[in-house]
Design an enzyme around this catalytic site. Structure first.
Site, PDB file in Angstrom:
ATOM      1  N   ASP A 162       0.795  -1.232   0.000  1.00 38.35           N
ATOM      2  CA  ASP A 162       0.000   0.000   0.000  1.00 38.35           C
ATOM      3  C   ASP A 162       0.827   1.281   0.000  1.00 38.35           C
ATOM      4  O   ASP A 162       1.785   1.422   0.778  1.00 38.35           O
ATOM      5  CB  ASP A 162      -0.889   0.067   1.245  1.00 38.35           C
ATOM      6  CG  ASP A 162      -1.788  -1.125   1.412  1.00 38.35           C
ATOM      7  OD1 ASP A 162      -1.720  -2.051   0.595  1.00 38.35           O
ATOM      8  OD2 ASP A 162      -2.560  -1.137   2.376  1.00 38.35           O
ATOM      9  N   TYR A 185       1.484  -0.586  10.091  1.00 37.25           N
ATOM     10  CA  TYR A 185       0.564  -0.737   8.971  1.00 37.25           C
ATOM     11  C   TYR A 185       0.219   0.624   8.345  1.00 37.25           C
ATOM     12  O   TYR A 185       0.702   1.669   8.765  1.00 37.25           O
ATOM     13  CB  TYR A 185      -0.699  -1.460   9.422  1.00 37.25           C
ATOM     14  CG  TYR A 185      -0.557  -2.961   9.563  1.00 37.25           C
ATOM     15  CD1 TYR A 185       0.691  -3.583   9.590  1.00 37.25           C
ATOM     16  CD2 TYR A 185      -1.678  -3.771   9.673  1.00 37.25           C
ATOM     17  CE1 TYR A 185       0.815  -4.951   9.723  1.00 37.25           C
ATOM     18  CE2 TYR A 185      -1.569  -5.151   9.799  1.00 37.25           C
ATOM     19  CZ  TYR A 185      -0.319  -5.740   9.831  1.00 37.25           C
ATOM     20  OH  TYR A 185      -0.219  -7.100   9.956  1.00 37.25           O
ATOM     21  N   ARG A 219      -7.900  -0.340  11.222  1.00 39.45           N
ATOM     22  CA  ARG A 219      -6.615   0.122  10.690  1.00 39.45           C
ATOM     23  C   ARG A 219      -6.780   1.180   9.606  1.00 39.45           C
ATOM     24  O   ARG A 219      -7.864   1.470   9.131  1.00 39.45           O
ATOM     25  CB  ARG A 219      -5.829  -1.061  10.139  1.00 39.45           C
ATOM     26  CG  ARG A 219      -6.533  -1.907   9.086  1.00 39.45           C
ATOM     27  CD  ARG A 219      -5.614  -3.041   8.639  1.00 39.45           C
ATOM     28  NE  ARG A 219      -6.268  -3.987   7.750  1.00 39.45           N
ATOM     29  CZ  ARG A 219      -6.854  -5.093   8.137  1.00 39.45           C
ATOM     30  NH1 ARG A 219      -6.894  -5.410   9.431  1.00 39.45           N
ATOM     31  NH2 ARG A 219      -7.424  -5.914   7.254  1.00 39.45           N
ATOM     32  N   ASP A 220      -5.616   1.738   9.219  1.00 36.65           N
ATOM     33  CA  ASP A 220      -5.455   2.635   8.069  1.00 36.65           C
ATOM     34  C   ASP A 220      -6.076   4.017   8.300  1.00 36.65           C
ATOM     35  O   ASP A 220      -6.974   4.446   7.572  1.00 36.65           O
ATOM     36  CB  ASP A 220      -6.047   2.015   6.794  1.00 36.65           C
ATOM     37  CG  ASP A 220      -5.610   0.574   6.579  1.00 36.65           C
ATOM     38  OD1 ASP A 220      -4.523   0.229   7.068  1.00 36.65           O
ATOM     39  OD2 ASP A 220      -6.349  -0.193   5.938  1.00 36.65           O
TER      40      ASP A 220
END
Length: 475
Positions: free
Chosen positions: A44, A103, A161-162
């Site tokens: 990513d 992450y 997440r993210d």
């Protein structure tokens, strides 16, 4: 061990010291204008930002191996979006709250500092626990992690997440991809006034169309539209390990209702990219006030990663080219940046109905103008590896040879009134923009020959094809 690049030509030579013997390999798959690592696995894009006049494209990176077992942030940087340096590691999984992976996340600038927001992943006896974290830098190279973290709200699994962060009317907002305990995809919302202390505001958006998990959310305004980018995942049940089955990237149009702290959709989910290889896009606004998007150029399964030809050179995957976003005709348009035109070295214009051309390398651009094209048109590229067929009405078929099965893979698109196809072809990556960016198609392919045959047939009168070589002329 990373291989050492010694030649920037189309066929890049690598020197590998193995058992004291120098082995020289030529790599026909090394891309010229798609960002990829010199070693390890890239996935990513993270933290896209222009900071102190330079562009930073952070990314997920396993610098030790070609699998997904380790995650840190690597970083590319550039002053012109064409010439890039890789800075190496930027955020390491070196603390208690991110010990099993740094992450994905995003970046913002505030008070002359760059702030990175990411998910810290931990596992204790196989049990996952995630934290949303922040690190900041005054120079874009050295980052200090804040000790404050955001824990997962109740009612959600640790697939949380993210983080994507932006500011509006003096308030900082953060959205985080989530999965409810009932295994429905969701996006959570947080707010802050100082980027350190965050308040949970509730569910920003959740629907069955987000499948069992939503990754990599993004929110931005474009013209008079409000866009929510989502990456829905289908996952196995909690009893069967909660593993990823499939996923894709799309967007919704709607409105951020700040009083209700939620996003109200006004459309169904629409694909961002129609191709074989596109996922986890991120966007940012640069100093020219352009909304720019970059995606991870992969949807490879385990077998395709294992047998990917670049693994012989100890690296895997690449990013898409940066695309400028526009809101036109009530939909999202994506166009290649103007900066790419500086890569053009040689131009050949073709107007015959049928013709063949031998490209001197895999790095080239094709600008196909179809004028009143009512009969079939076909173009084969990269020695037959990639083919585009138009039926003269509204059906466009794009295909490639799969490097594992050897079989031709096909995707069919419906495009009424097709008048333009713009192709950005790299050594092992292709991006196709149709009708000024109305639709986009991304794919990896693998052709071992340096010279690439291009053959087309059926071009009608007044149509034209401009070929631009990106290879430097040798004097």
């Amino acid at each position: 061990m990373c291989l050492t690049r010694t030649n920037e030509s189309a066929l890049i030579r690598f020197v590998n010291l193995k058992g004291g013997v120098i082995i020289i390999k030529e790599n026909p798959y090394r891309n010229l204008f798609h960002l990829e690592p010199d070693c390890g696995l890239l996935n990513d894009p993270n933290g896209l930002i222009q900071f102190q006049g330079r562009y930073y494209f952070f990314h997920q990176w396993n610098r030790f191996s070609l699998d997904h077992g380790y995650k840190e942030w690597g970083a590319f940087t550039s002053s012109d979006l064409n010439h890039w340096d890789h800075l190496g590691s930027a955020v390491l999984p070196d603390s208690k709250e991110d010990s099993d992976g740094a992450y994905s996340g995003s970046a913002i600038e505030h008070d002359n500092k760059m702030y990175l927001f990411y998910t810290g992943n931990t596992k204790n006896s196989g049990i996952r626990k995630t934290y949303q974290r922040m690190a900041y830098s005054s120079n874009g190279y050295t980052f200090i992690k804040s000790e404050k973290v955001i824990e997962t709200p109740s009612g959600f699994t640790e697939h949380h997440r993210d983080p994507k962060v932006w500011q509006s009317n003096g308030i900082w907002w953060m959205i985080v991809g989530a999965q409810t305990i009932d295994q429905v995809g969701a996006i959570n919302l947080f707010s802050s006034t100082d980027l350190e202390d965050w308040k949970y505001e509730g569910v920003f958006y959740s629907a069955q169309t987000l499948d069992q998990m939503c990754e990599c959310p993004d929110y931005f305004q474009l013209g008079d539209a409000e866009i929510l980018v989502v990456c829905p995942q289908k996952r196995t049940s909690l009893l069967n390990g909660n593993e990823n089955i499939s996923s894709y990237a799309g967007y919704l149009v709607g409105a951020f209702e700040k009083n209700n702290k939620c996003f109200r959709p006004e459309s169904d989910i629409m694909l961002i990219d129609e191709g074989f290889d596109f996922y986890a896009p991120q966007s940012f606004t640069d100093e020219k006030n352009r909304r720019i998007l970059v995606g991870w150029m992969s949807r490879m399964d385990e077998a395709e990663e294992k047998d990917c030809p670049t693994t012989a050179f100890n690296y895997l995957h690449c990013l898409t080219i940066p695309r400028e976003l526009f809101w036109e005709n009530s939909r999202l348009y994506q166009r290649p940046l103007e900066e790419l035109k500086s890569l053009r070295k040689k131009r050949i214009t073709l107007t015959k109905a049928n013709a063949k051309l031998l490209s001197d390398s895999g790095a080239y651009e094709l600008d196909i103008q179809l004028v009143n094209q009512t009969t079939p048109f076909e173009i084969s590229m990269n020695n037959g590896n990639t083919v585009i067929q138009f039926d003269g009405k509204s059906k466009l078929v794009i295909s490639r040879l799969n490097w594992v099965s050897g079989q031709r893979e096909i995707k069919e698109l419906h495009i009424p009134n097709l008048f333009e196809i713009q192709i950005f072809n790299d050594a092992s990556a292709m991006e196709i923009f149709m009708n000024k960016g109305e639709k986009v198609f991304s794919m990896r392919y693998f052709c071992a020959e340096e010279k690439r045959e291009i053959f087309y047939s059926g071009l009608q009168e007044n149509g034209s094809i401009d070929y631009y070589s990106y290879k430097e002329e040798v004097e």
